[in-house]
Design an enzyme around this catalytic site. Structure first.
Site, PDB file in Angstrom:
ATOM      1  CG  ASP A  65      -4.873  -8.608 -21.754  1.00 28.64           C
ATOM      2  OD1 ASP A  65      -5.076  -9.661 -21.765  1.00 28.64           O
ATOM      3  OD2 ASP A  65      -3.793  -8.045 -21.443  1.00 28.64           O
ATOM      4  CG  ASP A 102      -3.112 -10.739 -16.302  1.00 28.81           C
ATOM      5  OD1 ASP A 102      -2.902 -10.709 -14.871  1.00 28.81           O
ATOM      6  OD2 ASP A 102      -3.905 -11.795 -16.704  1.00 28.81           O
ATOM      7  CG  ASP A 114      -0.143  -6.342 -22.257  1.00 32.47           C
ATOM      8  OD1 ASP A 114       0.929  -6.894 -21.878  1.00 32.47           O
ATOM      9  OD2 ASP A 114      -1.145  -6.827 -22.161  1.00 32.47           O
TER      10      ASP A 114
END
Length: 234
Positions: free
Chosen positions: A7, A9, A168
Site C-alpha cells: 500500500d 499512504d 497499514d
C-alpha cells in the site's frame, strides 16, 4: 518469483500533510474553516471519493449530493495534483528496506486507492519510482480496494506468481483476505482499530524489520516452502 506488494499512504509514506493541505485549501475556497490534520488523517484509506464524503459529512454538507460532491472533489484534486509530494515523506528505513528486498530477488509493486497518476508522481518525486515494477491505483480499474482485483492486477503486472501484501489499515487487511494472500501489517500507519482486531500474518513497527519477517513467512516448512503456500492462480 515473489512480489512484495505495498500500500502507499500510511505504509510507504506519511502523506497526511499534503492531503491535509489540499483539503484545507479546498475548504477555504468553499468558505469553510479548516479541519485539523488528525481529522483528515482519520478519513484516509478508501480513496478520494470516500475522503470527500467524510469531509462533507463533517462540515454539515450532504455526502449524497452528487453535484456538490463533484465540486469539492474537483477542488481538492486541483490542489492535490499541484503539490502531492511537497510535505510527504517515506517512513523511516523505507528506502533501505526496498533496496534490500530488490537485492534479495523480490519483485516490488504498489497497490493503492490513490489515483494512479498521483501515486506514480509521488513515488518519482520521492526518489522511489524505479523501485516498483507495477503501480495500480484507485482509478486503474473499475473497482478499488478492498475488492481484490487491484491487488491481483498489481501482482500480474509485476510478472509474479506468488505475493505477500504489506499495508497499514483495515482496508488493506480486507483486501489481502479477499485475495487469499498473506498480509503483513505496518503498525505505525493510518489504522483505525487496535492491531489485535486487524487480521494479519505478521506485524512490524519499523521497516528495518520487514525483510526478516518476509523471509520467515517464506521459510521451508515440512519440506515444502511457504512460497508454494502463497502461490495463487492469478
Amino acid at each position: 518469483m515473489t512480489a512484495i506488494v505495498f500500500d502507499l499512504d500510511g505504509t510507504l509514506i506519511d502523506s497526511v500533510p499534503d492531503i491535509h493541505n489540499a483539503a484545507v485549501r479546498m475548504l477555504a475556497e468553499e468558505g469553510h474553516p479548516p479541519l485539523g490534520i488528525a481529522r483528515i488523517r482519520s478519513f484516509i484509506g478508501n480513496g478520494v471519493p470516500a475522503l470527500i464524503s467524510k469531509i462533507m459529512n463533517d462540515i454539515g454538507e450532504n455526502p449524497e449530493d452528487a453535484a456538490r460532491h463533484a465540486v469539492l472533489e474537483q477542488g481538492f484534486m486541483r490542489h492535490y495534483r499541484a503539490a502531492p509530494a511537497v510535505l510527504s515523506r517515506p517512513f523511516d528505513n523505507v528506502e533501505n528496506a526496498l533496496q534490500a528486498l530488490a537485492a534479495a530477488g523480490f519483485t516490488l509493486a504498489v497497490c493503492t486507492n490513490k489515483p494512479e497518476g498521483i501515486a506514480r508522481k509521488i513515488l518519482q518525486d520521492l526518489g522511489m519510482g524505479s523501485c516498483f515494477r507495477a503501480v495500480i491505483g484507485g482509478d486503474s480499474l473499475s473497482v478499488r480496494k478492498p475488492d481484490p482485483a487491484p491487488l491481483h492486477a498489481a501482482i500480474a503486472q509485476a510478472g509474479a506468481r506468488t505475493a505477500i501484501y504489506v499495508g497499514d489499515s483495515e482496508v488493506d487487511s480486507e483486501t489481502a483476505l479477499a485475495a487469499n494472500l498473506p498480509f503483513v501489517l505496518f503498525t505505525q500507519g493510518y489504522r483505525k482499530r487496535p492491531i489485535a482486531e486487524i487480521p494479519h500474518d505478521a506485524a512490524f513497527p519499523d521497516f528495518s524489520q520487514l525483510q526478516a519477517i518476509l523471509e520467515t513467512l517464506l521459510e521451508p516448512v515440512s519440506g515444502h516452502s511457504k512460497e508454494s503456500a502463497v502461490s495463487r492462480s492469478l
